[in-house]
Design an enzyme around this catalytic site. Sequence first.
Site: not given
Length: 381
Positions: A23, A26, A214
């Site tokens: 993640s 991102k 997230s």
Amino acid sequence: MVDAATGDSLYAKNADLMTTPASTTKVLTAATVLAARGPAYRLVTRAVAGAEPGVVVLVGGGDPTLSVDAGGQFPGAARLDRLAAQVKKALGGQAPTRVVVDNSLFTGPETATGWDSDLIGAGQVARIQALMTNAGRVKPVHNDVGGDPRFSDPSLAAGKAFAKQLGISSVSKGKAPAAASSSAPVEGVAAGSELGKVQSPPLVHVVDWMLQQSDNVLAEAMGRQVALAAGKEASFDGAAGAMQDKLLELGLSSDEANLYDASGLSRHNGISPALLTEVLTLAANGTNPEVSSLFGGLPVAGWSGTLRTRFVTPAPNQVGQGLVRAKTGSLSGVNAISGALVTTDGRLLVFAVLADATGESGAARQALDRIAAKLVTCGCQ
């Protein structure tokens, strides 16, 4: 590790090695969508008159934060009940008979190459569609450890919720007629004419939610906005290509990212720690105010988002609480963290640590936290 004020690299090991980022992807998504659309941009969900009397077409505008009513997942989200009220007023005496869901803004597969087969079933993500409510969640509730049940067909579920607001039950899928349709008006409402619209909060708030929680669905929707802004197709491939193009345009090392999605769920993604620190340095140095706004969404150690319960054990890690802002990433066997911190001598550092062969995730997370906490205590002379 980079000094944000000077851009000087203070420590690097395998910094240019592209590694599974999970993640932390991102961070790139946030930077590119803010640069492409700007923090004030809003996503629009519209309702238009169908080709037949009483048909209302709900046109997905790629807003995953859309809510059914006041009880939504995201504060200040656009609402279907308010859109329905506009439609009823616009139709006048014409009673709605059917809702058609137009999901055509996004194209291509609804799941990405490299996604584990159980991600949707486990509630980590939904099928990526241009129309959905609460990021595809069945209930507008976020579970910190994931596992939020998702609709099997988010756009159809949104259509059914909208139909209920209109007092009808008939729902199908299709496309909105062109606004310039030659169809004759039906009781004063021409086919394709707009009956109402609702707008998301400013994009910077959507990005904040994406980073804080997230949220994988929000990330994929943001990637598609980068593609749409560049005139590319709003698909996984279109988003990946547009994001890399935007990184290059920003003067960053776009060749140190190999992307298959915008959320980081794909195990095929590769990003170098150096590129992550480049993005964060750009955000920190103030030369691009749009990109700088991503810092507001980075979780704070021991306080918010995905770092709310981090930097607690072992005790020495607690020194990072309140001083580390970072995006974490985790897949089975993969752990990462990338963000900014303030040292004891007041220096702002940006950092990225990626590990793709970790064991038990709890121990791996504590180890990554320990690195950031140690940097907080150092003078870094």
